[in-house]
Design an enzyme around this catalytic site. Structure first.
Site, PDB file in Angstrom:
ATOM      1  N   GLY A  10       4.811  -0.497  -3.903  1.00 24.24           N
ATOM      2  CA  GLY A  10       3.884   0.209  -3.043  1.00 24.24           C
ATOM      3  C   GLY A  10       3.041   1.176  -3.846  1.00 24.24           C
ATOM      4  O   GLY A  10       3.121   1.230  -5.075  1.00 24.24           O
ATOM      5  N   HIS A  11       2.255   1.967  -3.148  1.00 26.03           N
ATOM      6  CA  HIS A  11       1.343   2.917  -3.785  1.00 26.03           C
ATOM      7  C   HIS A  11       1.873   4.342  -3.746  1.00 26.03           C
ATOM      8  O   HIS A  11       1.130   5.276  -4.027  1.00 26.03           O
ATOM      9  CB  HIS A  11      -0.038   2.853  -3.135  1.00 26.03           C
ATOM     10  CG  HIS A  11      -0.754   1.566  -3.377  1.00 26.03           C
ATOM     11  ND1 HIS A  11      -2.016   1.303  -2.886  1.00 26.03           N
ATOM     12  CD2 HIS A  11      -0.381   0.455  -4.058  1.00 26.03           C
ATOM     13  CE1 HIS A  11      -2.391   0.077  -3.249  1.00 26.03           C
ATOM     14  NE2 HIS A  11      -1.412  -0.444  -3.956  1.00 26.03           N
ATOM     15  N   GLY A  12       3.140   4.515  -3.356  1.00 18.90           N
ATOM     16  CA  GLY A  12       3.737   5.838  -3.348  1.00 18.90           C
ATOM     17  C   GLY A  12       3.603   6.534  -2.015  1.00 18.90           C
ATOM     18  O   GLY A  12       3.410   5.909  -0.968  1.00 18.90           O
ATOM     19  N   ASN A  68       1.822   4.561  -7.720  1.00 15.48           N
ATOM     20  CA  ASN A  68       1.827   6.020  -7.809  1.00 15.48           C
ATOM     21  C   ASN A  68       3.173   6.551  -7.328  1.00 15.48           C
ATOM     22  O   ASN A  68       3.923   5.841  -6.647  1.00 15.48           O
ATOM     23  CB  ASN A  68       0.722   6.619  -6.925  1.00 15.48           C
ATOM     24  CG  ASN A  68      -0.626   5.995  -7.178  1.00 15.48           C
ATOM     25  OD1 ASN A  68      -1.168   6.094  -8.276  1.00 15.48           O
ATOM     26  ND2 ASN A  68      -1.172   5.325  -6.175  1.00 15.48           N
ATOM     27  N   ASP A  89       0.872  -1.186   0.000  1.00 11.33           N
ATOM     28  CA  ASP A  89       0.000   0.000   0.000  1.00 11.33           C
ATOM     29  C   ASP A  89       0.908   1.235   0.000  1.00 11.33           C
ATOM     30  O   ASP A  89       2.010   1.174  -0.523  1.00 11.33           O
ATOM     31  CB  ASP A  89      -0.958  -0.037   1.194  1.00 11.33           C
ATOM     32  CG  ASP A  89      -2.274   0.666   0.908  1.00 11.33           C
ATOM     33  OD1 ASP A  89      -2.245   1.892   0.666  1.00 11.33           O
ATOM     34  OD2 ASP A  89      -3.338   0.015   0.928  1.00 11.33           O
TER      35      ASP A  89
END
Length: 319
Positions: free
Chosen positions: A222-224, A254, A200
């Site tokens: 991950g999602h940044g 991201n 995440d």
């Protein structure tokens, strides 16, 4: 380094077993009780070995403001995710002042719970955050590693003056809701020189966060790094004075992201600097989503929170 005159409390002297099978939570709380009652600086020593620890809370107020956890070994969560999964948290520090954690590995053993969630069975517990600091001041975390958390790895909630540096976070890229470091309702938090690989957000920033400095971070998978989600509540504190610089995003969903629900709210984002970022195979290098609705069900679709005063500088993209 810990104060030379500090009182030292070794968890082995309180009955902890470094066998990875015997729950040593009572030994850890016993050492904490002595350290917390000490009128001089105190050091709690966790020697090499694997220490099974169930859900545990370290509470203040303490008689001194200099308690250091010197972790040379590994703290291991129970392998049965149902033991912690409904508690919400594994290791909690609340109402403490001047606590430091140096070194060590926290093994959340979250793989089985991720598999349950990813299977779509629908009967899985939410899971437990590995390490939570809440309503605390003057916190220092250095050289700590967090592995396979069931839920968020590290949460800073309603805290003042927090330094996190040299932290390593590791979880699979498909591990759900395993944010690396989450900050909310806190001010004067600094996160430096850390490597975060998770499923995440590498770092997530919630409502009420002010004066946050993030620098020299390696993120991915991950999602940044995300501000939000914000604006879910009508009355909500804003986010302001955030600096994110010298970050490398590798294989992330991201890069930097701001997300807010599409509904009226007192929440806002203000005075944010994103600087010196390198994107390597980041799907969405820069994302501002003012109609955030992750499940696409019951989405409000209204005017969202205010986003003001953003500064972007020195970006590099690599494919």
């Amino acid at each position: 380094m810990p104060n030379a005159a500090a009182a030292t409390f070794n968890v082995l002297n309180f009955g902890a077993k470094a066998d990875g099978r015997t729950d040593s939570a009572k030994a850890f709380t016993g050492a904490w009780a002595q350290a917390c009652a000490s009128t001089q600086p105190a050091s709690i020593v966790v020697p090499p070995g694997r220490f099974l620890v169930g859900s545990i809370t370290f509470s203040g107020q303490c008689a001194n403001k200099a308690i250091s956890f010197e972790i040379q070994g590994t703290l291991v969560a129970p392998s049965d995710y149902n033991i912690l999964g409904k508690n919400g948290n594994w290791i909690v520090f609340e109402h403490v002042d001047g606590v430091s954690i140096r070194g060590g590995l926290l093994d959340g053993q979250g793989t089985a719970l991720w598999n349950c969630k990813n299977s779509g069975k629908g009967s899985c517990p939410s899971g437990a955050t590995t390490l939570l600091f809440s309503n605390s001041n003057n916190i220092f975390i250095s050289g700590l590693s967090s592995l396979n958390s069931q839920l968020f790895h590290i949460v800073i909630n309603v805290c003042q003056n927090v330094m996190v540096q040299g932290v390593s976070v590791t979880a699979a890229g498909n591990s759900p809701n395993t944010d690396g470091i989450h900050v909310q309702g806190s001010s004067h938090v600094t996160i430096l020189s850390s490597k975060i690989r998770t499923g995440d957000d590498c770092i997530s920033i919630g409502p009420g966060t002010t004066n946050l400095w993030i620098e020299n971070i390696a993120c991915g998978p991950g999602h940044g790094i995300s501000i939000g989600s914000l604006g879910k509540e009508l009355k909500e504190a804003g986010v302001q004075n955030v600096t994110v610089k010298t970050v490398t995003f590798t294989g992330t969903q991201n890069g930097v992201r701001i997300k807010s629900w599409g509904r009226p709210s007192t929440g806002f984002v203000r005075d944010v600097i994103f600087q010196d970022a390198i994107m390597v195979n980041a799907q969405n290098p820069i994302l501002i989503d003012q109609n955030y609705c992750p499940d696409n069900e019951g989405c409000p679709g209204q005017v969202s929170s205010r986003i003001q005063s953003l500064f972007w500088a020195y970006w590099a993209y690599a494919i």
